[in-house]
Design a protein around this motif. Structure first.
Motif, PDB file in Angstrom:
ATOM      1  N   VAL A   1       0.940  -1.211   0.003  1.00 57.43           N
ATOM      2  CA  VAL A   1       0.030  -0.101  -0.224  1.00 57.43           C
ATOM      3  C   VAL A   1       0.899   1.291  -0.085  1.00 57.43           C
ATOM      4  N   LEU A   2       1.936   1.171   0.841  1.00 56.90           N
ATOM      5  CA  LEU A   2       2.898   2.242   0.924  1.00 56.90           C
ATOM      6  C   LEU A   2       3.550   2.409  -0.651  1.00 56.90           C
ATOM      7  N   LYS A   3       4.178   1.389  -1.218  1.00 57.94           N
ATOM      8  CA  LYS A   3       4.731   1.481  -2.330  1.00 57.94           C
ATOM      9  C   LYS A   3       3.710   2.358  -3.360  1.00 57.94           C
ATOM     10  N   TRP A   4       2.307   1.598  -3.436  1.00 59.25           N
ATOM     11  CA  TRP A   4       1.607   2.301  -4.211  1.00 59.25           C
ATOM     12  C   TRP A   4       1.173   3.720  -4.129  1.00 59.25           C
ATOM     13  N   ALA A   5       1.054   4.085  -2.956  1.00 57.86           N
ATOM     14  CA  ALA A   5       0.856   5.549  -2.424  1.00 57.86           C
ATOM     15  C   ALA A   5       2.074   6.462  -2.969  1.00 57.86           C
ATOM     16  N   PHE A   6       3.286   5.915  -2.784  1.00 56.04           N
ATOM     17  CA  PHE A   6       4.538   6.875  -2.992  1.00 56.04           C
ATOM     18  C   PHE A   6       4.717   6.768  -4.369  1.00 56.04           C
ATOM     19  N   ALA A   7       4.319   5.710  -5.084  1.00 54.06           N
ATOM     20  CA  ALA A   7       4.270   5.829  -6.696  1.00 54.06           C
ATOM     21  C   ALA A   7       3.174   6.720  -7.321  1.00 54.06           C
ATOM     22  N   THR A   8       1.997   6.903  -6.551  1.00 56.60           N
ATOM     23  CA  THR A   8       0.982   7.632  -7.021  1.00 56.60           C
ATOM     24  C   THR A   8       1.152   9.065  -6.740  1.00 56.60           C
ATOM     25  N   PHE A   9       1.403   9.245  -5.538  1.00 55.73           N
ATOM     26  CA  PHE A   9       1.583  10.740  -5.037  1.00 55.73           C
ATOM     27  C   PHE A   9       2.951  11.517  -4.898  1.00 55.73           C
ATOM     28  N   GLY A  10       3.914  10.577  -4.994  1.00 57.53           N
ATOM     29  CA  GLY A  10       5.356  11.020  -4.955  1.00 57.53           C
ATOM     30  C   GLY A  10       5.770  11.906  -3.695  1.00 57.53           C
ATOM     31  N   ASP A  11       6.275  13.136  -3.848  1.00 56.51           N
ATOM     32  CA  ASP A  11       6.625  14.019  -2.985  1.00 56.51           C
ATOM     33  C   ASP A  11       5.414  14.727  -2.382  1.00 56.51           C
ATOM     34  N   GLU A  12       4.282  14.658  -2.942  1.00 50.29           N
ATOM     35  CA  GLU A  12       3.157  15.153  -2.328  1.00 50.29           C
ATOM     36  C   GLU A  12       2.136  14.416  -1.647  1.00 50.29           C
ATOM     37  N   LEU A  13       2.910  13.383  -1.082  1.00 51.78           N
ATOM     38  CA  LEU A  13       2.458  12.363   0.072  1.00 51.78           C
ATOM     39  C   LEU A  13       3.059  12.777   1.131  1.00 51.78           C
ATOM     40  N   VAL A  14       2.434  12.979   2.278  1.00 46.85           N
ATOM     41  CA  VAL A  14       3.035  13.380   3.743  1.00 46.85           C
ATOM     42  C   VAL A  14       2.475  12.512   4.739  1.00 46.85           C
ATOM     43  N   TYR A  15       3.423  12.097   5.670  1.00 43.33           N
ATOM     44  CA  TYR A  15       2.921  11.330   6.937  1.00 43.33           C
ATOM     45  C   TYR A  15       2.713  12.189   8.153  1.00 43.33           C
ATOM     46  N   SER A  16       1.586  12.419   8.637  1.00 41.18           N
ATOM     47  CA  SER A  16       1.210  13.042   9.822  1.00 41.18           C
ATOM     48  C   SER A  16       1.114  11.859  11.046  1.00 41.18           C
ATOM     49  N   CYS A  17       2.446  12.063  11.887  1.00 46.17           N
ATOM     50  CA  CYS A  17       2.774  10.932  12.826  1.00 46.17           C
ATOM     51  C   CYS A  17       2.507  11.556  14.123  1.00 46.17           C
ATOM     52  N   SER A  18       1.897  10.808  15.182  1.00 47.42           N
ATOM     53  CA  SER A  18       1.973  11.269  16.531  1.00 47.42           C
ATOM     54  C   SER A  18       2.787  10.621  17.309  1.00 47.42           C
ATOM     55  N   PHE A  19       3.434   9.595  16.671  1.00 50.32           N
ATOM     56  CA  PHE A  19       4.740   9.073  17.221  1.00 50.32           C
ATOM     57  C   PHE A  19       4.119   8.002  18.372  1.00 50.32           C
ATOM     58  N   GLY A  20       2.946   7.497  18.303  1.00 46.97           N
ATOM     59  CA  GLY A  20       2.549   6.383  19.064  1.00 46.97           C
ATOM     60  C   GLY A  20       3.153   4.914  18.306  1.00 46.97           C
ATOM     61  N   ALA A  21       2.589   4.018  18.951  1.00 49.72           N
ATOM     62  CA  ALA A  21       3.290   2.471  18.810  1.00 49.72           C
ATOM     63  C   ALA A  21       3.115   2.422  16.898  1.00 49.72           C
ATOM     64  N   GLU A  22       1.690   2.475  16.778  1.00 47.74           N
ATOM     65  CA  GLU A  22       1.590   2.563  15.267  1.00 47.74           C
ATOM     66  C   GLU A  22       2.646   3.412  14.535  1.00 47.74           C
ATOM     67  N   GLY A  23       2.898   4.613  15.021  1.00 45.89           N
ATOM     68  CA  GLY A  23       3.764   5.512  14.292  1.00 45.89           C
ATOM     69  C   GLY A  23       5.031   4.990  14.021  1.00 45.89           C
ATOM     70  N   MET A  24       5.477   4.138  15.230  1.00 46.34           N
ATOM     71  CA  MET A  24       6.799   3.565  15.015  1.00 46.34           C
ATOM     72  C   MET A  24       6.968   2.511  13.760  1.00 46.34           C
ATOM     73  N   VAL A  25       5.837   1.666  13.993  1.00 50.44           N
ATOM     74  CA  VAL A  25       5.658   0.665  12.657  1.00 50.44           C
ATOM     75  C   VAL A  25       5.615   1.359  11.342  1.00 50.44           C
TER      76      VAL A  25
END
Length: 241
Positions: free
Chosen positions: A28-52
């Motif tokens: 899913v991440l590979k698809w997302a970066f291939a589709t949106f490139g540098d216009e994709l940003v991750y908004s991270c809260s640095f919780g457990a899911e964020g570390m993964v």
């Protein structure tokens, strides 16, 4: 035609999710970066899911953009964790996004404890408005939502129409369980927020987060004593006027 929130129909999201239905989070991440490139940003809260997610993202795009909504009210353990992540993944572009009002300015205008008197407005000022500013410059964003976290997240798809921020929201971890999150963290020896070991399963701002008792809802420590269950980032509605 450029793929954007404005150009997409419900059928487009349905088609994408059918395409990705049998894929794993890395796909899913590979698809997302291939589709949106540098216009994709991750908004991270640095919780457990964020570390993964940070670890998975680093395998797909080493210099991905990651933002943290720095409300000025986070626990010191959260800020310490961010520094550890920066050291482990030096190529990632990690940026702390601040609200337009400092804590002193907010107190002067709205009172000393806005998070108690009007928590929705506090979240609007310190989280939602800053994220709106970031997402206005990006076509899509990544979130660590998991379906089992709460009833409001149970129908989350890999690719979602986000009417709240007029954006496209990518959620690669929707099928992960809490047990799987922690298995991954331990297996890959990832850093995580020390508060997780002190009965804080969900960590937000210091004033609005408390430890939970065994058997309680993992999110019951957020805005305890109020009817509020979400800061508003993941409520797919139109912004309040």
């Amino acid at each position: 035609m450029s793929i954007s929130y404005q150009t997409l129909e419900d059928a487009d999201y349905k088609g994408w999710n059918e395409q990705l239905n049998q894929k794993d989070s890395l796909d899913v991440l590979k698809w997302a970066f291939a589709t949106f490139g540098d216009e994709l940003v991750y908004s991270c809260s640095f919780g457990a899911e964020g570390m993964v997610l940070i670890d998975l993202i680093s395998k797909v795009k080493k210099d991905a953009k990651i933002i943290f909504l720095d409300t000025d009210f986070h626990f010191k353990e959260t800020y310490e964790l961010i520094e550890k992540v920066k050291n482990r993944y030096p190529e990632l572009q990690i940026e702390l996004i601040k609200p337009s009002l400092t804590p002193i300015e907010q107190a002067s205008e709205y009172g000393e404890v806005l998070w108690k008197t009007n928590p929705d407005l506090c979240c609007q000022i310190r989280k939602l408005t800053p994220l709106e500013g970031v997402l206005s410059k990006h076509r899509a964003w990544i979130s660590g939502l998991r379906r089992e976290q709460s009833p409001t997240r149970a129908n989350t798809q890999f690719i979602n129409r986000d009417d709240r921020f007029k954006s496209i929201k990518v959620c690669p971890l929707i099928h992960w369980t809490e047990e799987e999150i922690w298995m991954y963290i331990k297996l890959h020896q990832l850093s995580y927020n020390a508060l997780h070991d002190q009965n804080f399963p969900s960590i937000g701002c210091e004033y609005c987060t408390k430890a939970v008792l065994p058997g309680e809802d993992p999110r019951s420590g957020r805005w305890a004593g109020t009817q509020k269950t979400e800061c508003g980032l993941h409520l797919n509605n139109q912004p309040k006027k």
